[in-house]
Every structure is written in structure tokens, then in C-alpha cells.
Design an enzyme around this catalytic site. Structure first.
Site, mmCIF file in Angstrom:
data_model
loop_
_atom_site.group_PDB
_atom_site.id
_atom_site.type_symbol
_atom_site.label_atom_id
_atom_site.label_comp_id
_atom_site.label_asym_id
_atom_site.label_seq_id
_atom_site.Cartn_x
_atom_site.Cartn_y
_atom_site.Cartn_z
ATOM 1 C CE1 TYR A 178 -57.250 20.571 15.987
ATOM 2 C CE2 TYR A 178 -59.095 19.160 15.381
ATOM 3 C CZ TYR A 178 -57.807 19.265 15.667
ATOM 4 O OH TYR A 178 -57.233 18.070 15.835
ATOM 5 C CG ASP A 218 -54.706 23.187 17.719
ATOM 6 O OD1 ASP A 218 -53.820 23.741 17.177
ATOM 7 O OD2 ASP A 218 -54.675 22.164 17.813
ATOM 8 C CG HIS A 339 -53.201 21.286 22.484
ATOM 9 N ND1 HIS A 339 -52.892 22.365 21.642
ATOM 10 C CD2 HIS A 339 -53.208 20.096 21.982
ATOM 11 C CE1 HIS A 339 -52.692 21.523 20.373
ATOM 12 N NE2 HIS A 339 -52.805 20.311 20.671
#
Length: 362
Positions: A178, A218, A339
Site C-alpha cells: 500500500y 495500491d 477501488h
């Protein structure tokens, strides 16, 4: 909340799910008779795993059952690490020292004990608070030989905010990250944090060239103009009229020129292929973006591709598919997050005469 698994008994006598991280994560964790190599992967920024369990779990369960991934990489878990106030935290375990945290942990673990998730083992890397954090679910028949929680490949040291899980399999490494948001302002140190992260990522991919890498998660950057729905809008975006001193830091976080250049350098030097763009050359305004802005307000219809599967060039001939599972500005297939899940499927590899892995013939 709609109950779709067995309710928690009030007396607390329900059997506690045995899904916690077990043993020394820095040592070998695979079993001799469970050495299948994963071929199907899903990455998803859940934007609070607990909220998705409470509000969107039946739909997500259907999705997982249909895709049947060997590995599920999750970002923005937003569950706090174990440890009482004022004591060192254990970022590999969920907090359960208060009545509210115990209840939240039970809800989450019950969901991960129910089909189709009962066939997975889970690893956590968590922040001290309900912020950031990652999780990795791997089918029990595909267990990694080693799991680490930092770019330094150490099992005991966790990256700040739980941003990294690195799983080493026999034929490749899988990195779930992340990546930190670039932020809007130089003086708030966000730019500096992202620059340091990108430098460390560049060093990591160079040091990891001995084995193929699959980097997913991500990554908080849209590499090219084709990777956003409205390039002009994102290039000119400002927060409260602030303009950074360097024009290449201007624009929407994740779409500034400096971020995009650094991301391209990491890919080049690490010899990494963007699996989605490798297969999908054209812009797809319906299904070509993994993040979608709030349907209400100025970001309605504004979308970005910031969730990726980057794979070593050595694996590119094994790429079968890489798909986004959300569509449209109404966020169909996002399961409550901002997302949508992204999937990757590889074909099996075979061994050549020298014992090296090569893609299987189609």
C-alpha cells in the site's frame, strides 16, 4: 448488519478461528506436500476490511468464489495492531484487548473462516491505529516458503503503517504494498515521504533480480495519460489553490510528473511489465480504471488506474489475463470501496533441460 454466518454466542463460547499468523514468519512456512505454485491472484484496496465484511461481504464472497484466486492481496485493512495503550504493538496480530476490539476481531475472523475463505491462511501487517495496513491470504495448498513485512525482507520488522507483505514462493516473489500517497504540499513532508518510498522501491527491485517478482497493490500512481479518465483535470488539480514550487510536483497526487517519472524508472530498472497495459493497449472508459471518485461532487466520473500487477519480464509470456472488476462511474463491482479488485492469471511454468523454469507451451 445482515448476518450470513453463524452469530457470535453471547457467552463467548464460540470456537475461536485459527487464522492468526503462526510461527516465525521469517522462517520457512510451507509444507512439503503443499508446494503448488500460485497462478491466480487478486489485489484489492478494501478501504476498511471490517466495513466491507459488515456491509458488502456476500457480494465479495461471490466474486472470490467465481475467480477462485490462489492469493488475495488486500490494502487499507484499517484494523489496529495488537497491544495495549503505552506498550509496543504487534503488527502481525489484530488488536483484542478491549471489548470493542474483541468484537471487531471476531466479526472479521468469522468472515475469514467461512466459505470461500476457509481454504486460505492469512498474514497481517498492521498500523498502530485504524489506518493503512495490509493483509495477504494464500490458499493452504500454495503456501510460501517465507513471509516478510518490510522491503528489507525481515520477518520481524514491519514497514511503518503496515504497508508491505513480501511472500517468497519457489519460483517467484510476491510483493503486496500500500504505497503512500504523494500528498498535495511540499511543506507537509508528504512529497518527501513518497520520494523516499520510491527510492527504496527502486533499490528493492534491483536487489531482487535473482528471482522473478510480482508486485501488486495500491501503488498510488497513474503512469500514463491513458491511465486516468481526464488527464487535463488531474494535471491541473489543486488543493485550496496551493501551487508547489516545482511545477513537476503540481497536480493530483498520483498523477504528478515527478511521481510518474520515478514510477517509470522503477519499472525500467526492475525490468517490470505492467500486466494490465501489456494486454490492454487501448483506453477503456468503463472498465479501465481501478479507482473511482465519489459519485457526488467534482470527482464524479473522474477515475484513475492506481492498482497494479507489475511482473518481471521473465514472466510476461505466462500472462494469461489481467482484469479490473469494477465498471462505470456508479462503481459497479467495487463492493463498497472506492477501488475495485484487479486480477491476474498466469500460465504454469515448466522446467527446461537445465532445471530452469520456462513458460509452458500453450
Amino acid at each position: 448488519m445482515k448476518r450470513f454466518f453463524k452469530p457470535i454466542e453471547k457467552d463467548g463460547s464460540a470456537k475461536k478461528p485459527a487464522l492468526e499468523q503462526q510461527g516465525n514468519a521469517d522462517s520457512g512456512v510451507g509444507l512439503a506436500n503443499q508446494n503448488q505454485q500460485p497462478l491466480k491472484f487478486v489485489t484489492w484496496n478494501a478501504n476498511s476490511f471490517l466495513l466491507r465484511v459488515k456491509n458488502n461481504w456476500p457480494e465479495f464472497c461471490i466474486f472470490v468464489s467465481r475467480i477462485d484466486p490462489d492469493v488475495i492481496a488486500v490494502q487499507e485493512v484499517r484494523m489496529p495492531a495488537a497491544g495495549s495503550k503505552g506498550t509496543p504493538k504487534n503488527p502481525g496480530e489484530l488488536k483484542d484487548d478491549t471489548s470493542s476490539s474483541r468484537e471487531e476481531k471476531k466479526i472479521l475472523m468469522r468472515a475469514l473462516s467461512s466459505p470461500p475463505f476457509g481454504s486460505y491462511r492469512v498474514w497481517w501487517s498492521l498500523s498502530d491505529s485504524k489506518y493503512a495496513g495490509t493483509a495477504l491470504l494464500v490458499k493452504k495448498c500454495c503456501q510460501p516458503v517465507k513471509v516478510s513485512f518490510s522491503l528489507d525482507r525481515t520477518g520481524t520488522k514491519h514497514e511503518p503503517d503496515g504497508r508491505v507483505i513480501l511472500a517468497e514462493f519457489e519460483t517467484f516473489r510476491l510483493l503486496n504494498t500500500y504505497s503512500p500517497n504523494n500528498g498535495w504540499k511540499e511543506e507537509e513532508n508528504s512529497f518527501q515521504r513518497r520520494r523516499k518510498w520510491d527510492k527504496r522501491m527502486q533499490e528493492f527491485v534491483l536487489k531482487s533480480s535473482d528471482k522473478p517478482l510480482i508486485w501488486c497493490g495500491d501503488l498510488n500512481v497513474s503512469h500514463e495519460d491513458i491511465d486516468v479518465s481526464h488527464p487535463e483535470f488531474f494535471s491541473a488539480a489543486k488543493l485550496n489553490g496551493y501551487i508547489p514550487p516545482n511545477k513537476e510536483d503540481c497536480g493530483q497526487p498520483g498523477f504528478t510528473l515527478n511521481e510518474r517519472k520515478r514510477f517509470g524508472a522503477i519499472m525500467r530498472e526492475g525490468k517490470l511489465i505492467d500486466a494490465y497495459r501489456f494486454l490492454h493497449k487501448e483506453k477503456d472508459m468503463e472498465g479501465g480504471f481501478s479507482w473511482s471518485g465519489n459519485p457526488i461532487g467534482k470527482y464524479r466520473g473522474k477515475r484513475m488506474r492506481i492498482d497494479y500487477f507489475l511482473v518481471s519480464e521473465k514472466l510476461k509470456d505466462q500472462i494469461v489475463s489481467c482484469e479490473h472488476w469494477g465498471r462505470g462511474i456508479e462503481q459497479e463491482g467495487f463492493y463498497g470501496s472506492d477501488h475495485c479488485p484487479v486480477s491476474l492469471e498466469l500460465s504454469p511454468a515448466t522446467l527446461d533441460a537445465n532445471g530452469s523454469h520456462v513458460p509452458a507451451e500453450s
